[in-house]
Design a protein around this motif. Structure first.
Motif, PDB file in Angstrom:
ATOM      1  N   ALA A 102       0.586  -1.220  -0.025  1.00  0.00           N
ATOM      2  CA  ALA A 102       0.005  -0.009  -0.108  1.00  0.00           C
ATOM      3  C   ALA A 102       0.983   1.173  -0.183  1.00  0.00           C
ATOM      4  O   ALA A 102       0.457   2.215  -0.700  1.00  0.00           O
ATOM      5  CB  ALA A 102      -0.757   0.067   0.972  1.00  0.00           C
ATOM      6  N   LEU A 103       2.039   1.332   0.808  1.00  0.00           N
ATOM      7  CA  LEU A 103       2.687   2.334   0.974  1.00  0.00           C
ATOM      8  C   LEU A 103       3.581   2.606  -0.381  1.00  0.00           C
ATOM      9  O   LEU A 103       3.763   3.676  -0.696  1.00  0.00           O
ATOM     10  CB  LEU A 103       3.859   2.165   1.991  1.00  0.00           C
ATOM     11  N   LYS A 104       3.825   1.519  -1.121  1.00  0.00           N
ATOM     12  CA  LYS A 104       4.518   1.539  -2.637  1.00  0.00           C
ATOM     13  C   LYS A 104       3.632   2.493  -3.444  1.00  0.00           C
ATOM     14  O   LYS A 104       3.905   3.092  -4.222  1.00  0.00           O
ATOM     15  CB  LYS A 104       4.685   0.082  -2.962  1.00  0.00           C
ATOM     16  N   MET A 105       2.172   1.953  -3.251  1.00  0.00           N
ATOM     17  CA  MET A 105       1.232   2.484  -4.126  1.00  0.00           C
ATOM     18  C   MET A 105       1.216   4.057  -3.807  1.00  0.00           C
ATOM     19  O   MET A 105       0.827   4.883  -4.631  1.00  0.00           O
ATOM     20  CB  MET A 105      -0.017   1.988  -4.226  1.00  0.00           C
ATOM     21  N   ALA A 106       1.542   4.559  -2.426  1.00  0.00           N
ATOM     22  CA  ALA A 106       1.274   5.696  -2.069  1.00  0.00           C
ATOM     23  C   ALA A 106       2.537   6.609  -2.727  1.00  0.00           C
ATOM     24  O   ALA A 106       2.410   7.607  -3.257  1.00  0.00           O
ATOM     25  CB  ALA A 106       1.232   5.961  -0.560  1.00  0.00           C
ATOM     26  N   GLY A 107       3.490   5.951  -2.707  1.00  0.00           N
ATOM     27  CA  GLY A 107       4.997   6.410  -3.271  1.00  0.00           C
ATOM     28  C   GLY A 107       5.863   7.499  -2.261  1.00  0.00           C
ATOM     29  O   GLY A 107       5.265   8.267  -1.670  1.00  0.00           O
ATOM     30  N   ALA A 108       6.991   7.046  -2.474  1.00  0.00           N
ATOM     31  CA  ALA A 108       7.982   8.035  -1.616  1.00  0.00           C
ATOM     32  C   ALA A 108       7.993   9.318  -1.747  1.00  0.00           C
ATOM     33  O   ALA A 108       7.880  10.003  -0.757  1.00  0.00           O
ATOM     34  CB  ALA A 108       9.398   7.491  -2.025  1.00  0.00           C
ATOM     35  N   GLU A 109       7.600   9.825  -2.878  1.00  0.00           N
ATOM     36  CA  GLU A 109       7.402  11.325  -3.164  1.00  0.00           C
ATOM     37  C   GLU A 109       6.384  11.830  -2.343  1.00  0.00           C
ATOM     38  O   GLU A 109       6.331  13.082  -2.056  1.00  0.00           O
ATOM     39  CB  GLU A 109       7.613  11.580  -4.571  1.00  0.00           C
ATOM     40  N   SER A 110       5.338  11.014  -2.010  1.00  0.00           N
ATOM     41  CA  SER A 110       4.209  11.448  -1.236  1.00  0.00           C
ATOM     42  C   SER A 110       4.253  11.550   0.204  1.00  0.00           C
ATOM     43  O   SER A 110       3.622  12.125   1.040  1.00  0.00           O
ATOM     44  CB  SER A 110       2.987  10.927  -1.721  1.00  0.00           C
ATOM     45  N   LEU A 111       5.380  10.559   0.631  1.00  0.00           N
ATOM     46  CA  LEU A 111       5.640  10.503   2.050  1.00  0.00           C
ATOM     47  C   LEU A 111       6.773  11.151   2.497  1.00  0.00           C
ATOM     48  O   LEU A 111       6.961  11.436   3.845  1.00  0.00           O
ATOM     49  CB  LEU A 111       5.615   9.185   2.264  1.00  0.00           C
ATOM     50  N   ASN A 112       7.757  11.703   1.707  1.00  0.00           N
ATOM     51  CA  ASN A 112       8.815  12.155   2.009  1.00  0.00           C
ATOM     52  C   ASN A 112       8.774  13.293   2.933  1.00  0.00           C
ATOM     53  O   ASN A 112       8.147  14.241   2.514  1.00  0.00           O
ATOM     54  CB  ASN A 112       9.785  12.282   0.844  1.00  0.00           C
ATOM     55  N   GLY A 113       9.520  13.303   4.007  1.00  0.00           N
ATOM     56  CA  GLY A 113       9.411  14.666   4.961  1.00  0.00           C
ATOM     57  C   GLY A 113       8.241  14.680   5.924  1.00  0.00           C
ATOM     58  O   GLY A 113       8.233  15.440   6.819  1.00  0.00           O
ATOM     59  N   LYS A 114       7.239  13.753   5.552  1.00  0.00           N
ATOM     60  CA  LYS A 114       6.146  13.800   6.401  1.00  0.00           C
ATOM     61  C   LYS A 114       6.391  12.691   7.690  1.00  0.00           C
ATOM     62  O   LYS A 114       6.910  11.863   7.681  1.00  0.00           O
ATOM     63  CB  LYS A 114       5.007  13.419   5.663  1.00  0.00           C
ATOM     64  N   ILE A 115       5.397  13.157   8.748  1.00  0.00           N
ATOM     65  CA  ILE A 115       5.349  12.131   9.789  1.00  0.00           C
ATOM     66  C   ILE A 115       4.501  10.939   9.341  1.00  0.00           C
ATOM     67  O   ILE A 115       3.117  11.406   8.746  1.00  0.00           O
ATOM     68  CB  ILE A 115       4.582  12.755  11.033  1.00  0.00           C
ATOM     69  N   LEU A 116       4.744   9.656   9.441  1.00  0.00           N
ATOM     70  CA  LEU A 116       3.851   8.575   8.915  1.00  0.00           C
ATOM     71  C   LEU A 116       3.730   7.600  10.148  1.00  0.00           C
ATOM     72  O   LEU A 116       4.745   7.163  10.721  1.00  0.00           O
ATOM     73  CB  LEU A 116       4.824   7.853   7.867  1.00  0.00           C
ATOM     74  N   ILE A 117       2.336   7.898  10.726  1.00  0.00           N
ATOM     75  CA  ILE A 117       2.063   7.053  11.848  1.00  0.00           C
ATOM     76  C   ILE A 117       1.692   5.813  11.370  1.00  0.00           C
ATOM     77  O   ILE A 117       0.679   5.649  10.746  1.00  0.00           O
ATOM     78  CB  ILE A 117       1.028   7.823  12.747  1.00  0.00           C
ATOM     79  N   ASP A 118       2.444   4.697  11.998  1.00  0.00           N
ATOM     80  CA  ASP A 118       2.373   3.576  11.696  1.00  0.00           C
ATOM     81  C   ASP A 118       1.493   2.798  12.728  1.00  0.00           C
ATOM     82  O   ASP A 118       1.977   2.509  13.804  1.00  0.00           O
ATOM     83  CB  ASP A 118       3.473   2.815  11.360  1.00  0.00           C
ATOM     84  N   VAL A 119       0.181   2.265  12.192  1.00  0.00           N
ATOM     85  CA  VAL A 119      -0.637   1.703  13.418  1.00  0.00           C
ATOM     86  C   VAL A 119      -0.821   0.026  12.785  1.00  0.00           C
ATOM     87  O   VAL A 119      -1.441  -0.620  13.712  1.00  0.00           O
ATOM     88  CB  VAL A 119      -2.028   2.493  13.103  1.00  0.00           C
ATOM     89  N   SER A 120       0.124  -0.423  12.069  1.00  0.00           N
ATOM     90  CA  SER A 120      -0.144  -1.803  11.479  1.00  0.00           C
ATOM     91  C   SER A 120       0.467  -2.686  12.110  1.00  0.00           C
ATOM     92  O   SER A 120       1.358  -2.382  13.120  1.00  0.00           O
ATOM     93  CB  SER A 120       0.089  -1.770  10.014  1.00  0.00           C
ATOM     94  N   ASN A 121       0.062  -3.836  12.077  1.00  0.00           N
ATOM     95  CA  ASN A 121       0.905  -4.906  12.613  1.00  0.00           C
ATOM     96  C   ASN A 121       1.064  -6.283  11.769  1.00  0.00           C
ATOM     97  O   ASN A 121       0.414  -6.507  10.944  1.00  0.00           O
ATOM     98  CB  ASN A 121      -0.073  -5.632  13.863  1.00  0.00           C
ATOM     99  N   PRO A 122       2.218  -6.884  11.831  1.00  0.00           N
ATOM    100  CA  PRO A 122       2.491  -7.839  10.938  1.00  0.00           C
ATOM    101  C   PRO A 122       1.848  -9.212  11.141  1.00  0.00           C
ATOM    102  O   PRO A 122       2.574 -10.114  11.804  1.00  0.00           O
ATOM    103  CB  PRO A 122       4.161  -8.086  11.337  1.00  0.00           C
ATOM    104  N   MET A 123       0.614  -9.232  11.011  1.00  0.00           N
ATOM    105  CA  MET A 123      -0.446 -10.419  11.374  1.00  0.00           C
ATOM    106  C   MET A 123      -0.766 -11.072  10.134  1.00  0.00           C
ATOM    107  O   MET A 123      -1.292 -10.220   9.328  1.00  0.00           O
ATOM    108  CB  MET A 123      -1.431  -9.994  12.353  1.00  0.00           C
ATOM    109  N   ASP A 124      -0.928 -12.333  10.142  1.00  0.00           N
ATOM    110  CA  ASP A 124      -1.516 -12.964   9.204  1.00  0.00           C
ATOM    111  C   ASP A 124      -2.989 -13.773   9.608  1.00  0.00           C
ATOM    112  O   ASP A 124      -2.963 -14.344  10.529  1.00  0.00           O
ATOM    113  CB  ASP A 124      -0.745 -14.367   8.708  1.00  0.00           C
ATOM    114  N   PHE A 125      -4.164 -13.173   9.082  1.00  0.00           N
ATOM    115  CA  PHE A 125      -5.244 -13.551   9.679  1.00  0.00           C
ATOM    116  C   PHE A 125      -6.013 -14.503   8.519  1.00  0.00           C
ATOM    117  O   PHE A 125      -7.289 -14.847   8.847  1.00  0.00           O
ATOM    118  CB  PHE A 125      -6.078 -12.179   9.659  1.00  0.00           C
ATOM    119  N   SER A 126      -5.052 -14.963   7.501  1.00  0.00           N
ATOM    120  CA  SER A 126      -5.773 -15.720   6.689  1.00  0.00           C
ATOM    121  C   SER A 126      -6.178 -17.276   6.795  1.00  0.00           C
ATOM    122  O   SER A 126      -6.968 -17.718   6.202  1.00  0.00           O
ATOM    123  CB  SER A 126      -4.868 -16.002   5.533  1.00  0.00           C
ATOM    124  N   LYS A 127      -5.804 -17.481   8.109  1.00  0.00           N
ATOM    125  CA  LYS A 127      -6.336 -18.686   8.795  1.00  0.00           C
ATOM    126  C   LYS A 127      -7.189 -18.678   9.997  1.00  0.00           C
ATOM    127  O   LYS A 127      -7.320 -19.768  10.921  1.00  0.00           O
ATOM    128  CB  LYS A 127      -5.251 -19.757   9.261  1.00  0.00           C
TER     129      LYS A 127
END
Lengths: 217, 217
Positions: free
Chosen positions: B76-101
């Motif tokens: 998702a962040l790749k789709m947002a793109g570095a140029e849209s994120l650079n210099g900004k505060i990026l508050i990361d609320v995500s977790n590396p969890m697999d809910f597929s099972k």
């Protein structure tokens, strides 16, 4: 009573020493019957303290504590042997952490992704009553909850309700725990093992192992 | 101010709705510019609410929240793109969890053994000021700390001290957090992600997501 302690590291020594203070007979077990550290501990702790192999300690104990490093717990328990553990309460204090690359440790994938160390021990020894507990705080706090002031928790997980009830008594009566959170069956060991890993960072934050968590609900 | 929210799931909606209540302009972003859920949310939240692609939301925000599922956050962040994120505060609320099972989820090994999702995001966007926070409790509690009575913590991790100071203000002034624990640099995200996984079991225990932890030191 007679208690077997598997593991002669910091955790094994802290629990063994507390149990001796409480008047119990304790046999520490390690890979070999001769173990310099254990010999020293026995010398310091008087006639109720003894040492032997993992199997000797498991045979001796009416209750057995697994205080070995998580990376070798299954191997140590294999050396103790199912026949020495069957029917007994096996209190599992270990964590599936790899310290081989220094601090903070990393999770051991084979024991920490789709399973937990507590579960794997119960699976390997279906006739033992595995109760996971005490693996989320510093060893001196494990056996003396009030060492850390304030209201904080110890977790308990296991499949055998009676065994958990007995372990809760031990936690309260022997080690001074006032707040015990029963998370459920042995699969909930996972939560405690994750908390233990997070704890390595809390340790880093304070530069002291005097921390614990309170579950607020 | 203008805030971009990546992700239209429960967490994205909870944070976006709170920010609108506080008078901010919010653009939610998702994979496609047309998104039924987001359209409905925009309709309900008035003229300061809008929706677009991940890139639209990141471009829009003076501050950006990553509220996408951990399994797809880097994409998702790749789709947002570095140029849209650079210099900004990026508050990361995500977790590396697999809910597929199903529940409880499992840790995603590539993001959770020798690294953490917070670290990987910071590595992928070195010019963004990644601050990991709010990923250890229920989304309604994230934006309204007092929803859960008692004294409990929110963790903050990140490399940029100024960005963390700003995020702490946001946590206090906007979301009502009284107890904020700064764990250190972005590598300490690991601790929060472990706690989040343990939280899935606390959820199971109570059958309610109204839980959190207090670090006792």
């Amino acid at each position: 009573m007679k208690i077997g302690i598997l593991g002669t590291g910091m955790v094994g020594v802290a629990i063994s020493s507390k149990l001796i203070q409480l008047g119990h007979e304790v046999k520490m077990g390690s890979r070999t019957a001769v173990n310099e550290k254990a010999t020293e501990w026995v010398k310091q702790n008087g006639p109720k303290a003894s040492h032997g192999t993992f199997k000797d300690a498991a045979d001796f104990g009416e209750i057995v504590f697994n205080c070995t490093a998580g990376a070798v717990s299954l191997e140590a328990l294999k050396m103790a042997g199912a026949e020495s553990l069957n029917g007994k309460i096996l209190i599992d204090v270990s964590n599936p952490m790899d310290f081989s690359k220094g601090l903070p440790p990393t999770l051991i994938p084979s024991l920490g992704i789709t399973t937990s160390l507590g579960e794997e021990i119960q699976k390997a020894y279906p006739e033992a009553k595995v109760v996971k507990t005490l693996n989320t705080m510093y060893c001196d706090t494990m056996v003396n909850a009030s060492l850390l002031p304030g209201d904080h928790d110890v977790f308990v997980c296991g499949n055998d309700t009676e065994a958990k009830a007995r372990v809760k008594e031990i936690l309260t009566d022997w080690f001074g725990w006032k707040s015990i959170v029963d998370l459920g069956d042995i699969t909930t060991s996972k939560a405690t093992e994750m908390v233990a890993l997070a704890g390595m960072y809390f340790f880093g934050l304070k530069g002291s192992p005097m921390y614990n968590l309170k579950l607020v609900m």
